[in-house]
Design an enzyme around this catalytic site. Structure first.
Site, PDB file in Angstrom:
ATOM      1  N   ARG A 188    -128.255  25.574 -65.939  1.00 28.96           N
ATOM      2  CA  ARG A 188    -127.649  26.833 -65.261  1.00 28.96           C
ATOM      3  C   ARG A 188    -128.297  28.247 -66.041  1.00 28.96           C
ATOM      4  NH1 ARG A 188    -124.403  27.583 -60.824  1.00 28.96           N
ATOM      5  NH2 ARG A 188    -123.346  25.884 -59.939  1.00 28.96           N
ATOM      6  N   GLU A 234    -127.387  26.861 -53.403  1.00 27.81           N
ATOM      7  CA  GLU A 234    -126.399  27.673 -54.734  1.00 27.81           C
ATOM      8  C   GLU A 234    -128.433  27.649 -55.590  1.00 27.81           C
ATOM      9  OE1 GLU A 234    -123.234  27.613 -57.963  1.00 27.81           O
ATOM     10  OE2 GLU A 234    -123.095  25.911 -56.789  1.00 27.81           O
ATOM     11  N   HIS A 254    -116.606  23.400 -49.038  1.00 21.40           N
ATOM     12  CA  HIS A 254    -117.381  22.315 -49.450  1.00 21.40           C
ATOM     13  C   HIS A 254    -118.569  23.190 -48.765  1.00 21.40           C
ATOM     14  CE1 HIS A 254    -115.282  19.023 -50.694  1.00 21.40           C
ATOM     15  NE2 HIS A 254    -114.459  18.932 -49.912  1.00 21.40           N
ATOM     16  N   CYS A 268    -121.497  21.941 -48.879  1.00 19.95           N
ATOM     17  CA  CYS A 268    -122.457  21.355 -48.578  1.00 19.95           C
ATOM     18  C   CYS A 268    -122.288  21.208 -46.491  1.00 19.95           C
ATOM     19  CB  CYS A 268    -122.276  20.273 -48.541  1.00 19.95           C
ATOM     20  SG  CYS A 268    -122.564  19.715 -50.878  1.00 19.95           S
TER      21      CYS A 268
END
Length: 872
Positions: free
Chosen positions: A526, A570, A838, A840
């Site tokens: 990150r 993300e 979630h 996803c």
């Protein structure tokens, strides 16, 4: 409605009528009057007729020119002088003058003239109106109905009708006179005046082209430019305007079209008729001028059959039609669009199309869509075109994959070796859709929403890739599809390419005996996301660009989570956030427009710009939405067009307004403004940088005469030259991912922006309508009602945070939030725990809070402080 044609399946043949010689004699005498008026005059010295030799200022002409002009004046019913008493003229000069003034026929001659209509094998405007007047006097329109039925049901008759003509040259007159030497005395006398004036209804000027003889008259039709047709379109429009108000006459047009279309389809399919006679195109021009084609009476039989025939036109003929129609007005263009759209919509809503009964198999819908394509390109040609400002192709081609050899060994050809697909009609016309700045009518009017709703895109994509003659794909006509449908087609293409790369990787592993990864795996930290992503993607781009076509799989170091879409979302968001950070200096940010632009003086290397290009390509390829804000010119440049002055309107509105005022300034630019062809910019540190738009630009003043050149070169520098290095790297990265995709074929620049950035319109009511529930919740649950009331009360920024929290992006997908499949699942009873998600799967896990106030407080806290994967 079809009674007339059913009882007359074979239009009658034509023979000479008794009234024909009378008509010739009348025409001959009238032309003689014009001829004498042009050569000798009327004898009145005070005559004011500009086409009389007796008038002052009349320019004398030789006999040949007078004969040609006499025919012209006769055809337009020009003014005839009354003979002056001092002028000697023959008795024949006065004969039939009353016929020319009003062309009325006495009632006693009606029957003989009506018999004459049997000889009419083609029509002119004059002939139609003459028959119409006779029918009106007798209150019986059956003769006109029979003529229209006969001519409009015959391809030959319709092709010869409403022709434009031209006057004869001297050489043509001599030739015609020579050909007439063996004819009887009466016809030779007529030929001496003009050789063709005997027949006022003839669409041509040849002495052999007489009413009823069926001559093509090709030698006498005006010499036309390659894109023109020989039909007099304005005359056709006047005829339709007069006749279509009569229901019985309109029925004749309808019935004739039913008989005409199958024969035309056969001619084009099997007889190659257009290559033998380009004037065959006339019948399509004439029929399409019928403003009632989209009415219900035509939709059942006549229009579908006509569309099938029209869809058989060879490519050159379609291009000629497109060029012709490109000169039509927006209203006329819209009428043709509505004609084909009405047919498509009618067929779609009157049939039950599904995966077993495909709309692709409906001949009428397919044919109408093919015809609509011709109008679409006419609309492009008729719009505001920019054919010149094209981006240069990359000097170095994108490297081929090292897997090429393996594919050849496996007997597989490299996909799309010839490059991206291009529409054949586009090639024939020598234009691209992206060359059109603004079409004559909006592109959106070509989209057919009912068609999009019934289209089975998985099947259609298969037909698109296989390219068989038996199966039509609507992806070959992307103008008829909305962005959502096209995006689905692109999704199938991307997924199939991913699976193909995965399969090739497995085969490669078997051959080489080494384990390769079937996915595009990116493991990043990150805190160093740009460096890690850049290094990894640069290695892939150099070693094997085909790996960029694999399905993306992102892993954040030190974090749990399987990437099924959410982690990738993300990742994209973080990369974009980092790269577009003004502190890095890769892009500049305009506070007024809220848009980013390439920093011409950036210290970053080209690899960084290549990375962001790859990221944009991967986002499209993996169906992710990015929060990027570029002006439209960036997407136009990605599609191959350079930026011009007009693009400054949204890219740099302040500069655009200044240059616009310069162009419109009415005073002396040189004296009042004192500017030169040298401009200045500032670098990252605020230092001025000078640039000469022309050599020694500081010594060349901008004047009223050269200000357009100054504006053009200023725009060229700002949008192209100053950022050439950065943009080329950016575009190269984008094409590494999308070079084999049908992206350019399917989408326009504004749609590319929609693919990358998503919709800016956040309609949460649409999201509420499509949201599903699980774990014990349903639409009527108390907390669900309170949840939507709370969400609708949020401000714009809070709503975007909610989307970011739930889906991984704060933008709506293509088609709006109604296309987002969100699930709200129950996550236990009342608790102090925050809601979780979630990303996803776009799932919101919502505890059953005891009050609306607590729901609001917990939800706001969750969406405000959530960041990173693994909140659970």
């Amino acid at each position: 409605m079809l009674f007339f044609l059913k009882n007359d399946p074979h239009p009658p043949t034509f023979s000479q009528s008794e009234g024909k010689h009378q008509k010739r004699a009348a025409a001959k005498h009238l032309i003689e009057r014009y001829y004498h008026q042009l050569t000798e005059g009327c004898g009145n010295e005070l005559c004011s007729n500009s086409w009389c030799a007796s008038s002052a200022g009349f320019r004398r002409m030789d006999n040949n020119a007078a004969a040609v002009k006499a025919l012209e004046l006769y055809k337009v019913n020009a003014k005839l002088c009354d003979p002056h008493p001092s002028k000697k003229v023959t008795a024949s000069t006065y004969l039939e003058s009353s016929t020319h003034s009003n062309r009325k026929i006495n009632h006693q001659d009606i029957n003989s003239v009506r018999d004459n209509f049997k000889d009419v094998s083609y029509l002119t405007e004059e002939k139609v109106f003459e028959i119409l007047d006779i029918c009106g006097e007798n209150e019986d329109y059956s003769p006109l109905i029979r003529v229209i039925g006969r001519v409009f049901s015959s391809a030959d008759g319709l092709v010869q009708s409403f022709r434009r003509s031209k006057p004869h040259t001297k050489e043509e007159l001599k030739s015609l006179q020579g050909k007439d030497e063996d004819k009887d005395e009466d016809e030779k006398e007529a030929a001496s005046c003009s050789a063709t004036a005997m027949e006022d209804d003839s669409p041509t000027s040849s002495s052999s082209s007489r009413l009823g003889e069926g001559s093509s008259g090709e030698n006498d039709v005006q010499k036309l430019a390659p894109d023109e047709v020989s039909v007099d379109i304005e005359a056709v429009r006047r005829v339709y305007e007069r006749l279509l108000s009569n229901e019985k006459i309109e029925a004749a047009f309808l019935n004739a079209l039913v008989y005409l279309s199958p024969n035309v389809e056969c001619d084009l399919t099997y007889h190659n008729v257009y290559s033998r006679d380009p004037n065959y195109l006339n019948l399509f021009v004439i029929v399409m001028e019928n403003s009632n084609l989209h009415s219900p009476e035509y939709l059942e039989i006549a229009l579908p059959q006509f569309c099938k025939a029209m869809s058989k036109l060879p490519l050159a003929a379609q291009a000629k039609l497109a060029r012709l129609w490109s000169h039509y007005s927006a209203e006329q263009m819209r009428r043709m669009v509505e004609t084909f759209q009405q047919l498509i919509t009618y067929k779609v809503i009157s049939n039950e199309f599904n995966s077993r009964n495909l709309v692709n198999d409906d001949d009428a819908v397919v044919a109408a869509t093919k015809c609509l394509k011709i109008v679409y390109y006419a609309n492009v040609l008729g719009g505001d075109l920019d054919m010149e400002h094209n981006e240069e192709e990359d000097e170095e081609p994108i490297p081929e994959s090292s897997e090429l050899t393996l594919q050849e060994l496996l007997g597989e050809e490299r996909r799309n070796k010839k490059g991206p697909r291009v529409d054949p009609l586009e090639t024939e016309l020598g234009i691209r859709t992206n060359d059109c700045r603004r079409p004559l009518i909006p592109f959106e009017e070509f989209v057919n929403e009912p068609l999009n709703e019934v289209l089975e895109m998985d099947k259609d994509y298969t037909f698109f890739k296989v390219e068989t003659e038996n199966k039509f794909s609507f992806m070959t006509c992307p103008f008829s599809l909305n962005a959502v449908t096209k995006n689905l087609g692109l999704y199938y293409d991307n997924r199939i390419r991913m699976y193909s790369e995965r399969r090739i990787t497995v085969l490669y592993s078997l051959v080489q005996g080494q384990q390769l990864n079937p996915y595009l795996r990116l493991k990043v930290r990150r805190d160093h996301i740009i460096d890690d992503a850049l290094v990894r993607l640069e290695m892939i781009a150099m070693e094997n660009p085909a790996d960029l076509k694999k399905q993306l799989y992102v892993e954040f170091e030190g974090e749990q989570g399987v990437d099924e879409g959410g982690v990738s979302k993300e990742f994209f968001q973080l990369v974009v956030e980092e790269i577009f950070n003004p502190d890095i200096g890769m892009f500049t940010y305009d506070e007024r427009t809220k848009l980013f632009w390439f920093n011409a003086s950036s210290f970053e290397n080209e690899g960084q710009y290549t990375l962001i290009g790859i990221v944009l390509g991967l986002a499209i390829y993996n169906n992710c939405i990015l929060d990027v804000h570029f002006p439209m010119v960036v997407y136009r440049k990605l599609m191959g067009k350079k930026g011009t002055f007009r693009d400054l309107a949204d890219a740099n509105p302040v500069l655009y307004q200044s240059l616009k005022e310069l162009l419109e300034y009415e005073g002396s630019v040189e004296e009042d403004m004192m500017i030169t062809f040298q401009i200045s910019q500032t670098d990252l540190f605020g230092n001025p940088l000078m640039y000469d738009l022309r050599e020694n630009g500081d010594k060349i003043p901008v004047t009223n005469e050269n200000r357009k050149e100054f504006v053009a070169q200023y725009s060229e520098y700002m949008l192209n030259k100053s950022i050439e290095k950065q943009f080329k790297a950016f575009r190269r990265g984008f094409h590494m991912v999308t070079n084999e995709s049908p992206l350019k074929y399917l989408f326009r620049p504004e749609e590319i922006e929609l693919l990358i950035c998503g919709s800016r319109n956040l309609d949460f009511l649409a999201l509420e309508e499509t949201t599903e529930y699980d774990g014990g919740y349903n639409r009527d649950s108390r907390i669900i009602k309170e949840f939507w009331e709370t969400l609708h009360s949020f401000g714009e920024e809070q709503k975007r945070l909610f989307l970011q929290f739930t889906t991984g992006t704060d933008r709506a997908p293509v088609g709006g939030l109604g296309k987002l499949k969100m699930i709200i699942a129950k996550n236990g009873p009342d608790t102090d725990r925050l809601p979780t998600s979630h990303t996803c799967f776009n799932v919101l896990l919502l505890p059953e809070y005891g009050s609306k106030e607590k729901l609001r407080e917990r939800l706001l806290k969750a969406i405000t402080y959530a960041k990173g994967f693994g909140m659970l």
